[in-house]
Design an enzyme around this catalytic site. Structure first.
Site, PDB file in Angstrom:
ATOM      1  N   HIS A 116      11.138 -15.536 -84.503  1.00  0.00           N
ATOM      2  CA  HIS A 116      10.731 -14.132 -84.374  1.00  0.00           C
ATOM      3  C   HIS A 116      11.904 -13.166 -84.566  1.00  0.00           C
ATOM      4  O   HIS A 116      11.702 -11.968 -84.788  1.00  0.00           O
ATOM      5  CB  HIS A 116      10.018 -13.888 -83.032  1.00  0.00           C
ATOM      6  CG  HIS A 116      10.902 -13.757 -81.843  1.00  0.00           C
ATOM      7  ND1 HIS A 116      11.062 -14.761 -80.913  1.00  0.00           N
ATOM      8  CD2 HIS A 116      11.658 -12.724 -81.386  1.00  0.00           C
ATOM      9  CE1 HIS A 116      11.861 -14.372 -79.947  1.00  0.00           C
ATOM     10  NE2 HIS A 116      12.246 -13.134 -80.217  1.00  0.00           N
ATOM     11  N   ASP A 148       9.358 -21.732 -81.996  1.00  0.00           N
ATOM     12  CA  ASP A 148      10.068 -20.481 -82.257  1.00  0.00           C
ATOM     13  C   ASP A 148      11.563 -20.747 -82.448  1.00  0.00           C
ATOM     14  O   ASP A 148      12.402 -20.336 -81.649  1.00  0.00           O
ATOM     15  CB  ASP A 148       9.837 -19.509 -81.094  1.00  0.00           C
ATOM     16  CG  ASP A 148      10.227 -18.085 -81.471  1.00  0.00           C
ATOM     17  OD1 ASP A 148      10.685 -17.863 -82.598  1.00  0.00           O
ATOM     18  OD2 ASP A 148      10.072 -17.196 -80.602  1.00  0.00           O
ATOM     19  N   SER A 216      16.914 -13.573 -77.098  1.00  0.00           N
ATOM     20  CA  SER A 216      16.164 -14.474 -77.974  1.00  0.00           C
ATOM     21  C   SER A 216      17.075 -15.232 -78.930  1.00  0.00           C
ATOM     22  O   SER A 216      17.876 -14.640 -79.651  1.00  0.00           O
ATOM     23  CB  SER A 216      15.141 -13.684 -78.790  1.00  0.00           C
ATOM     24  OG  SER A 216      14.184 -13.091 -77.959  1.00  0.00           O
TER      25      SER A 216
END
Length: 277
Positions: A116, A148, A216
């Site tokens: 992402h 992810d 992230s």
């Protein structure tokens, strides 16, 4: 006396000191240069005292946040994380998108992050802890972000890579660390928490390691410095079922529900890297 009451007393003493400062900065004309210098010296002394009290308050806040860990664990985590920062990078894309990355293979220039983080761009800017920068290209990712994880490649030399661990060696409440770039706080922020569980159905590690937007893609590390996961996001903890409906409290800040950080296991990452390279 508990840390909260000590902190309150320190805050009160700071207020008293500030009141003293206000008294010293009177607009009345000084009667002599000597008096003026005396006031200046007193103000400097009080300002230094306020800074000292503020530092003590910050230290007490820190004690509150890490009190569940022993001194030995904290020291080991800090030592390991300071070294691991050298293999953790910022990942920036066009339009302000970005996140955290870490070096998987120094010789090949492989950088791991989340799908992402890279889904909207093909090329990225990378910056190391030492301030070196490079461009990077996207090698592999998943459009559905399952798992992810993503792989970039850059051309920097002399970089440090992180060793790979084994998710299966984790037991509940093992201390874990991550390093990331939560935008509202800063870059290369080190945080400590505990492993909670591995969800086999969703192939996800859950931990209490504090994270925020910008973390992230960061590495989830054991105290030995081995990567066991790739940080991807968070979900509400199972016991976060508080209902604040019809509360009589007038909130100045909405109460936060307990969250667990989610990470893709490192074994899943390695399988993807084999597929892409």
């Amino acid at each position: 006396m508990d840390s909260r009451s000590r902190r309150d007393i320190l805050k009160l003493s700071s207020i008293v000191i500030m009141a003293g400062l206000a008294g010293c900065t009177s607009q009345r004309e000084p009667t002599s240069d000597a008096i003026n210098q005396e006031q200046k010296t007193r103000i400097e002394e009080l300002e230094a005292l306020v800074k000292s009290k503020d530092k003590q308050i910050e230290e007490l806040h820190r004690e509150d946040s890490i009190s569940e860990f022993s001194t030995d664990i904290i020291e080991r985590a800090e030592t390991m994380a300071r070294d691991a920062r050298n293999a953790t990078v910022t990942v920036g894309g066009e339009g302000g998108s970005g996140g955290t990355g870490w070096i998987l293979d120094a010789n090949k220039g492989y950088v791991v992050t989340n799908s992402h983080v890279v889904i909207d761009n093909n090329s990225f800017s990378i910056q190391t802890f030492d301030g070196d920068s490079s461009s990077a290209t996207r090698i592999g990712y998943y459009e559905d972000m399952i798992p992810d994880v993503a792989l970039l490649q850059m051309d920097l030399e002399g970089i440090q890579e992180l060793p790979i661990g084994d998710r299966s060696n984790l037991t509940k409440d093992d201390p874990l660390v991550t390093i990331g770039h939560p935008g509202t706080i800063g870059n290369w922020i080190m945080t400590l928490g505990r492993h909670k569980e591995y969800d086999e159905v969703f192939d996800t590690l859950y931990s209490t390691v504090p994270t925020s937007r910008g973390n992230s893609g960061g590495p989830l590390l054991t105290l030995e410095g081995n990567v066991v996961g790739v940080v991807s996001g968070s979900r509400l903890a199972n016991d976060s079922e508080d209902d604040f409906s019809k509360s009589d409290v007038l909130y100045t800040q909405l109460p936060e529900r307990d969250k667990l950080t989610t990470s893709a296991p490192v074994e899943t990452l390695l399988e993807s890297v084999d597929e892409w390279t």
